[in-house]
Design an enzyme around this catalytic site. Structure first.
Site, PDB file in Angstrom:
ATOM      1  CB  THR A 241      -0.917  -0.006   1.249  1.00 26.36           C
ATOM      2  OG1 THR A 241      -1.731  -1.174   1.181  1.00 26.36           O
ATOM      3  CG2 THR A 241      -1.802   1.234   1.297  1.00 26.36           C
ATOM      4  CB  CYS A 322      30.113   2.276  14.602  1.00 34.26           C
ATOM      5  SG  CYS A 322      30.764   3.757  15.314  1.00 34.26           S
TER       6      CYS A 322
END
Ligand SMILES: Cc1ncc(COP(=O)(O)O)c(C=O)c1O
Length: 384
Positions: A241, A322
């Protein structure tokens, strides 16, 4: 309020976008429903598609809304790879320059692990520009190439790539090109038609739009296999949707005119180079995004400097990822030939529509002392 110099990570919403978004949250109706509510939502969604298409140099039918840049890149890269390997064809090779965003790196590595893709990592030079000759020879050498994928502009160091030159080379060999324009869109004219790319990925939250929506501009002449299967929305390329409020807000952001941040960026660059000894501008000084200033600071750890600046009320970024909380040296800077120590000493400042001279001046006032403290912290780290 702290000074925000991390617009490449995400941008604050433009006021006009916010207003349109809030109003659109009251919309009732699934755009796929045939009743009046659904058709009203559909009309507004399609207007937004037209606005995004106009900003991307393509037709509305070529705009596939996604949940953001990451999904768009996945759809562009995996979708082209699968389509090029359909019906018994064997084109396992993907050409990828070093220094791409992890949305691309992790996608092609997934294809290599699970689908037998062969990755050709192509060199970048000392300022992060793709080596055009290397792309040319890879295209000449191999006849099993599924696609070439590349960044329009590098999100860490801001280097703008010679996109038209590369798509022209690929076209001569019938190889489709996916371009990740997430960091370029909103700063440079990005056009599907003019670029010669088969697919271009963009993301709304990088241009003052909302989080959670992006798009793949997919040329009519290109075929992708979908990632998502379901209701067959959006030409069966992206089922699910459709997010009418998100698209409406995206459409408003897409109409925001390009305005050059170059004078502000240059004030920042010149100020940093003048006030901090050992600061080196990284990336291409000439072919560079108007909002990007990226430096290495000799003798510093980028994350210590980030912390010192944060304490001084300035939000910046090391620009690299990281791994499990441990800062990694940037693969972009390593690809450009920097040493690991230099690559760990990087900090990126990125400007946006709400940036001011006062923001830049606040950075310039805080930076020399922050670098000094980060250097001392770096030395004591080494002593233990
Ligand atoms: C160049 C580039 N590609 C892709 C992405 C992913 O976009 P999103 O955050 O919308 O998933 C980013 C976001 O940092 C980016 O900078």
């Amino acid at each position: 309020m702290p000074v925000y110099l991390d617009h490449a990570a995400t941008t604050p919403m433009l006021p006009a976008v916010r207003d349109a978004y809030v109003a659109a949250l009251d919309l009732v109706g699934n755009p796929a429903s045939i009743h009046a509510h659904g058709q009203n939502a559909k009309r507004m969604l399609e207007e937004a598609r037209e606005q995004v298409a106009a900003s991307l140099g393509c037709d509305p039918i070529e705009v596939v809304f996604t949940s953001g840049g990451t999904e768009a890149v996945n759809l562009g890269v995996k979708g082209l790879f699968w389509a090029r390997n359909a019906a018994g064809a064997s084109r396992p090779r993907i050409l990828v320059p070093r220094g791409e965003h992890h949305a691309t790196i992790d996608t092609v590595e997934w294809l290599a692990t699970h689908e037998g893709a062969v990755i050709d990592w192509l060199p970048i030079d000392a300022v992060g520009r793709i080596d055009v000759a290397a792309v040319d020879s890879a295209l000449r050498e191999h006849d099993d190439i599924a696609l070439l994928t590349l960044l329009w502009a590098n999100n860490e160091v801001g280097t703008i790539q010679p996109v038209g030159e590369l798509t022209a080379l690929a076209a001569a060999h019938g190889v489709p090109v996916h371009v990740d324009a997430v960091s370029a869109y909103g700063h440079l004219p990005v056009s599907l038609r003019d670029s010669g790319a088969s697919a271009i990925s963009i993301s709304a939250h990088k241009i003052g739009g909302p989080l959670g929506i992006g798009a793949l501009a997919l040329s009519r002449s290109a075929t992708v296999e979908p990632l998502l299967h379901g209701g067959g929305q959006q030409r069966n390329v992206r089922s699910g949707t459709q997010d009418a409020p998100g698209a409406i807000a995206f459409g408003v952001a897409a109409q925001h005119p390009l305005s050059s941040l170059e004078p502000l960026r240059d004030r920042l660059i010149e100020g940093v180079l003048a006030s901090v000894e050992g600061a080196v501008l990284r990336g291409d000084p000439e072919h560079r995004l108007d909002n990007n200033a990226h430096f290495t600071f000799e003798g510093c750890q980028g994350d210590s400097l980030l912390f010192m600046l944060d304490m001084a009320g300035i939000s910046a970024s090391t620009g690299s990822a990281c791994q499990a909380g441990i800062p990694e040296p940037s693969h972009v800077l390593l690809g450009m030939g920097l040493t690991e120590a230099d690559a760990r000493s990087a900090l990126r400042f990125t400007l946006g529509h709400d940036s001011t001279e006062a923001d830049v001046d606040a950075l310039l006032a805080a930076l020399p002392a922050a670098v000094e403290r980060a250097r001392r912290a770096g030395y004591s780290d080494r002593a233990v």
